[in-house]
Motif scaffolding. Structure first.
Motif, mmCIF file in Angstrom:
data_model
loop_
_atom_site.group_PDB
_atom_site.id
_atom_site.type_symbol
_atom_site.label_atom_id
_atom_site.label_comp_id
_atom_site.label_asym_id
_atom_site.label_seq_id
_atom_site.Cartn_x
_atom_site.Cartn_y
_atom_site.Cartn_z
ATOM 1 N N ARG A 1 0.852 -1.196 0.000
ATOM 2 C CA ARG A 1 0.000 0.000 0.000
ATOM 3 C C ARG A 1 0.890 1.250 0.000
ATOM 4 N NH1 ARG A 1 -3.349 -3.566 3.262
ATOM 5 N NH2 ARG A 1 -5.472 -3.653 2.427
ATOM 6 N N ASN B 1 -1.354 4.500 4.279
ATOM 7 C CA ASN B 1 -2.052 3.281 4.714
ATOM 8 C C ASN B 1 -1.132 2.275 5.391
ATOM 9 O OD1 ASN B 1 -5.032 3.256 3.691
ATOM 10 N ND2 ASN B 1 -3.835 4.189 2.045
ATOM 11 N N LEU C 1 3.496 0.771 -2.800
ATOM 12 C CA LEU C 1 2.630 0.120 -3.786
ATOM 13 C C LEU C 1 3.393 -0.943 -4.578
ATOM 14 C CD1 LEU C 1 0.776 3.368 -4.857
ATOM 15 C CD2 LEU C 1 -0.281 1.414 -3.706
ATOM 16 N N LEU D 1 -4.192 1.256 -5.433
ATOM 17 C CA LEU D 1 -5.229 1.048 -4.435
ATOM 18 C C LEU D 1 -6.598 1.142 -5.083
ATOM 19 C CD1 LEU D 1 -3.802 2.994 -1.355
ATOM 20 C CD2 LEU D 1 -3.766 0.544 -1.814
ATOM 21 N N ARG E 1 -10.390 -0.256 4.366
ATOM 22 C CA ARG E 1 -9.078 -0.037 3.756
ATOM 23 C C ARG E 1 -9.141 -0.348 2.269
ATOM 24 N NH1 ARG E 1 -4.169 -2.854 6.505
ATOM 25 N NH2 ARG E 1 -2.995 -1.064 5.786
ATOM 26 N N PRO F 1 -5.247 -3.366 -2.434
ATOM 27 C CA PRO F 1 -4.242 -3.237 -3.495
ATOM 28 C C PRO F 1 -4.611 -4.092 -4.708
ATOM 29 C CG PRO F 1 -3.228 -3.788 -1.372
ATOM 30 C CD PRO F 1 -4.692 -3.990 -1.214
#
Length: 477
Positions: A323, A327, A348, A369, A377, A380
């Motif tokens: 992430r 996050n 990421l 995301l 949340r 991904p």
């Protein structure tokens, strides 16, 4: 009329203890923050607004009397401040060092919400108890009267130690069994010295030992002693083992040499700081010196690994997290410290596999995301065609921890566990489905914070004392 020592947040800005320069601190494993001087501690404590509903206290798992000991510190009444902080927390100087205050007490400080910058609660807490040790105010445990009841505690981590402290103060006979050669659990072998210097933990272990707690170390329950033998020996059992089973990756090449678990890596580093012989470190397998290091994960354990690798002299240190920074589950303060020390974060990004029989690289796939999941949340999602290989000589998996299968490990078929493998226990009394057997800390709630383990240990100790009192009352009738 005497001047009010508090409410100075308007005129006095927030000021953390001085942080050692990153180029200096990355060369050693000493703590990175200096101590407050007495005047600075008073000044920062005086910023507390003494609000009617103290959110700092509410959001502390131990519900520490934070506004009260801040006021006592501001007034120069440090011994009283220490005694008050010790009433709710067996190890305030440890929590002051390692709690994520930015998410707990300080993150909910009222003056922070009003834009004045939070009171530096953790630093003052650490200062109070360090001063108490220096001045001899930390007294040995001395129960008013000894009791005949005996408790066996499995696990010498923060939960077990906190329970032992509370039980011994009540006069109960306490024996702690632990698989390691030193007590402290993750405080000793999991958390690096730059966050928690080991003499801070060792002096608490020594205090407990001098206070009558018996430690049986290098002891594996199920091998060196059976669970049945423990039950026969003690009036109550507290399971406080924590969770040590590392989550694993299922990816091509994951078995290559040079791909290691975070717990093994951190334990080896901490053992070296004690002067122990660590063959896997000495052979280079668990030493990051001159290596390209990639750490996979985004929690506080990952932060401990990347910052340790820097101090071991790694050629480069990169942290892969699937992430983005916002996050990340780890402390933002720890991320900042890591960045200052030279860690590169690759956001990421997730590992797809590994190259080389001796690891040579991590096959990385880029993520974005997507829509939020049930917890809110963002999930991904893979970006097709974005793969690349990140060169690596040492890969550290910091993916979190799961409970071991204790019923199988210990041969206790009747001990109930949840679908996650944690022990099923009452959330208030911490009693399991087996009478006289309690469980507390991460082995019940899953991998969590030290401060929650301390709270659970204290609550379990109180429940055990209630059990003893109830049994005594029945016997008297």
């Amino acid at each position: 009329m005497a001047e009010n020592a508090m409410l100075k947040f308007v005129s006095t800005p927030r000021d953390m203890p001085e942080k050692r320069d990153a180029t200096v601190r990355r060369e050693d494993f000493h703590e990175i923050y200096a101590e407050y001087a007495d005047q600075k501690a008073k000044e920062q404590a005086s910023r507390c607004s003494q609000c009617g509903v103290p959110y700092c206290q509410t959001h502390c798992p131990l519900h520490n009397n934070i506004p009260d000991w801040l006021k006592l510190t501001a007034e120069g009444r440090l011994r009283e401040a220490y005694e008050l902080s010790q009433e709710t927390n067996a190890f305030p100087e440890i929590c002051g060092r390692i709690c994520p205050q930015d998410r707990l007490c300080e993150g909910n400080c009222v003056i922070e919400q009003s834009g004045h910058g939070t009171v530096t609660i953790g630093s003052v807490e650490k200062y109070i108890t360090d001063t108490a040790w220096e001045n001899g105010w930390v007294q040995p445990i001395a129960p008013r009267a000894e009791r005949s009841e005996s408790v066996g505690i499995i696990g010498a981590g923060p939960g077990g130690l906190a329970a032992a402290d509370r039980l011994r103060r009540a006069g109960v006979q306490v024996t702690i069994y632990d698989r390691y050669d030193r007590a402290g659990g993750l405080l000793t072998y999991g958390i690096p010295g730059f966050k928690l210097e080991k003499d801070v933990v060792m002096r608490r272990n020594e205090q407990l030992e001098k206070g009558g707690v018996e430690f049986v170390l290098n002891c594996n329950v199920g091998e060196d002693i059976t669970f049945d033998e423990l039950q026969a020996k003690h009036d109550a059992i507290l399971i406080a083992t924590g969770v040590y089973k590392s989550r694993e990756l299922d990816a091509p090449g994951v078995g290559a040499e040079g791909i290691v678990r975070a717990i093994d890596y951190l334990t080896a580093s901490n053992r070296k700081s004690f002067g122990d012989e660590v063959p896997e470190f000495d052979a280079g397998l668990l030493d990051a010196e001159d290596k390209r290091v990639v750490v996979i994960g985004g929690g506080d354990t990952a932060m401990d690994c990347v910052r340790t690798a820097i101090r071991q002299g790694a050629e480069s240190v990169k942290c892969l997290y699937r992430r983005d920074k916002a996050n990340m589950p780890g402390s933002q303060r720890e991320v900042q410290n890591a960045e200052e020390e030279g860690v590169e974060f690759v956001w990421l990004s997730a590992p797809k596999g590994f190259t080389g029989d001796e690891v040579e690289g991590v096959m990385v796939q880029k993520m974005r995301l997507g829509a939020p999941d049930a917890t809110g949340r963002q999930v991904p999602e893979l970006i097709e065609g974005s793969d690349y290989v990140e060169g690596a000589d040492l890969v550290i998996k910091a993916l979190g921890f799961e409970p071991e299968d204790l019923p199988k490990l210990w041969g206790v078929d009747g001990l109930e566990v949840t679908r996650w493998g944690t022990i099923k226990a009452d959330y208030k009394t911490h009693v399991t489905n087996i009478p006289g057997v309690y469980a507390a800390g991460d082995i019940v709630r899953g991998a969590s914070l030290v401060v929650w383990a301390i709270r659970d240990g204290r609550e379990a100790a109180d429940a055990i004392l209630d059990q003893f009192s109830g049994a005594a009352q029945v016997a008297a009738e």
